[in-house]
Design an enzyme around this catalytic site. Sequence first.
Site, PDB file in Angstrom:
ATOM      1  N   ASN A 115       0.858  -1.192   0.000  1.00 62.59           N
ATOM      2  CA  ASN A 115       0.000   0.000   0.000  1.00 62.59           C
ATOM      3  C   ASN A 115       0.892   1.239   0.000  1.00 62.59           C
ATOM      4  O   ASN A 115       1.476   1.577   1.017  1.00 62.59           O
ATOM      5  CB  ASN A 115      -0.886  -0.047   1.262  1.00 62.59           C
ATOM      6  N   LYS A 169       0.029   4.248  -0.215  1.00 61.81           N
ATOM      7  CA  LYS A 169      -0.630   5.436   0.382  1.00 61.81           C
ATOM      8  C   LYS A 169      -0.419   6.638  -0.541  1.00 61.81           C
ATOM      9  O   LYS A 169      -0.358   6.469  -1.759  1.00 61.81           O
ATOM     10  CB  LYS A 169      -0.112   5.661   1.805  1.00 61.81           C
ATOM     11  N   HIS A 198      -9.335   0.986   5.461  1.00 60.18           N
ATOM     12  CA  HIS A 198      -8.037   1.230   6.097  1.00 60.18           C
ATOM     13  C   HIS A 198      -8.243   2.198   7.265  1.00 60.18           C
ATOM     14  O   HIS A 198      -9.067   3.108   7.187  1.00 60.18           O
ATOM     15  CB  HIS A 198      -7.053   1.809   5.077  1.00 60.18           C
ATOM     16  N   GLU A 237      -6.685   4.669   8.179  1.00 60.36           N
ATOM     17  CA  GLU A 237      -6.537   6.096   7.823  1.00 60.36           C
ATOM     18  C   GLU A 237      -7.811   6.623   7.167  1.00 60.36           C
ATOM     19  O   GLU A 237      -8.167   7.792   7.338  1.00 60.36           O
ATOM     20  CB  GLU A 237      -5.308   6.279   6.918  1.00 60.36           C
ATOM     21  N   GLU A 296      -5.016  -5.046  11.063  1.00 60.45           N
ATOM     22  CA  GLU A 296      -3.981  -4.017  11.205  1.00 60.45           C
ATOM     23  C   GLU A 296      -4.193  -3.248  12.507  1.00 60.45           C
ATOM     24  O   GLU A 296      -4.990  -2.294  12.540  1.00 60.45           O
ATOM     25  CB  GLU A 296      -4.067  -3.023  10.045  1.00 60.45           C
ATOM     26  N   GLY A 333       2.823   2.324  10.790  1.00 62.34           N
ATOM     27  CA  GLY A 333       3.746   3.437  10.575  1.00 62.34           C
ATOM     28  C   GLY A 333       4.476   3.877  11.835  1.00 62.34           C
ATOM     29  O   GLY A 333       5.120   4.916  11.847  1.00 62.34           O
ATOM     30  N   SER A 353       3.829  -2.120  10.338  1.00 60.04           N
ATOM     31  CA  SER A 353       5.288  -2.148  10.498  1.00 60.04           C
ATOM     32  C   SER A 353       5.925  -3.502  10.170  1.00 60.04           C
ATOM     33  O   SER A 353       6.866  -3.923  10.835  1.00 60.04           O
ATOM     34  CB  SER A 353       5.684  -1.693  11.910  1.00 60.04           C
TER      35      SER A 353
END
Length: 254
Positions: free
Chosen positions: A9, A11, A98, A100, A170, A176, A216
């Site tokens: 991904n 992003k 996701h 985000e 996730e 991240g 990560s």
Amino acid sequence: MRKQIVAGNWKMNCTLPEGKKLASEVIHMVEDEVNNNAEVVLIPPFIHLTGIFNLIGSSSKISLGAQNCHQSQSGAYTGEVSAAMLVSCGATYVILGHSERREFFGETDELLAEKVSFALENNLTPIFCCGERLEVREAGDHESLVDTQVEKALFGLSEDQIRKVVIAYEPVWAIGTGKTASAEQAQEMHAFIREQLSAKYSREVADSISILYGGSVKPENAKEIFSQPDVDGGLIGGASLKSRDFTNIIKAFD
Ligand code: PGA
């Protein structure tokens, strides 16, 4: 045998020339070095889909995905992209839910249920993301939160439909941040999700669905995480932007 998948991904990273360079490097490294049957999915920003699709060509190992799509076929939704448009650019996967998107764009489980079924109607494979924030884990509520996310977004699907979904667990606190869930924590949640699928559908259906871990993942920890019995691959953010790291993560299945 469940499909093993390593999805990158990107992003909101990479200009088109940067993205083409990255994709070309990954494609060559995968062709030359990877000795397993994991499916590799490149997930660039929408605007690069066609450019990357042309580079992938007829590779049997590498597929294309998108990071989101709208829940309607077409219409007056300025700035949005439909599932049919993604398919017309060569995408076969789409990330939905996701963290985000949930956090910065207000996506709810109800909206995600619509997006998932719309993606499926258009022959896109959803990579449905779920996972808890740190305070939820610290309060010991991570299983019940993921239970709710999966139930609300996916359990309206028929048995035939759910078989076509990929799930990505996730934990938000691992995305991240450099903090990875331990292999045991990942396995525990993946097994929990698989039990949930088994209780709702059947053991056979649950055993056929690929569940990816994200947060990560790096070349150094991929082998241990991927070796867990209920972990079928990874959704990779930061490390997918470096061709060498991403390829080494794929090679963790060798
Ligand atoms: P990360 O991102 O690998 O950079 O933690 C994972 C993701 O957001 O899917």
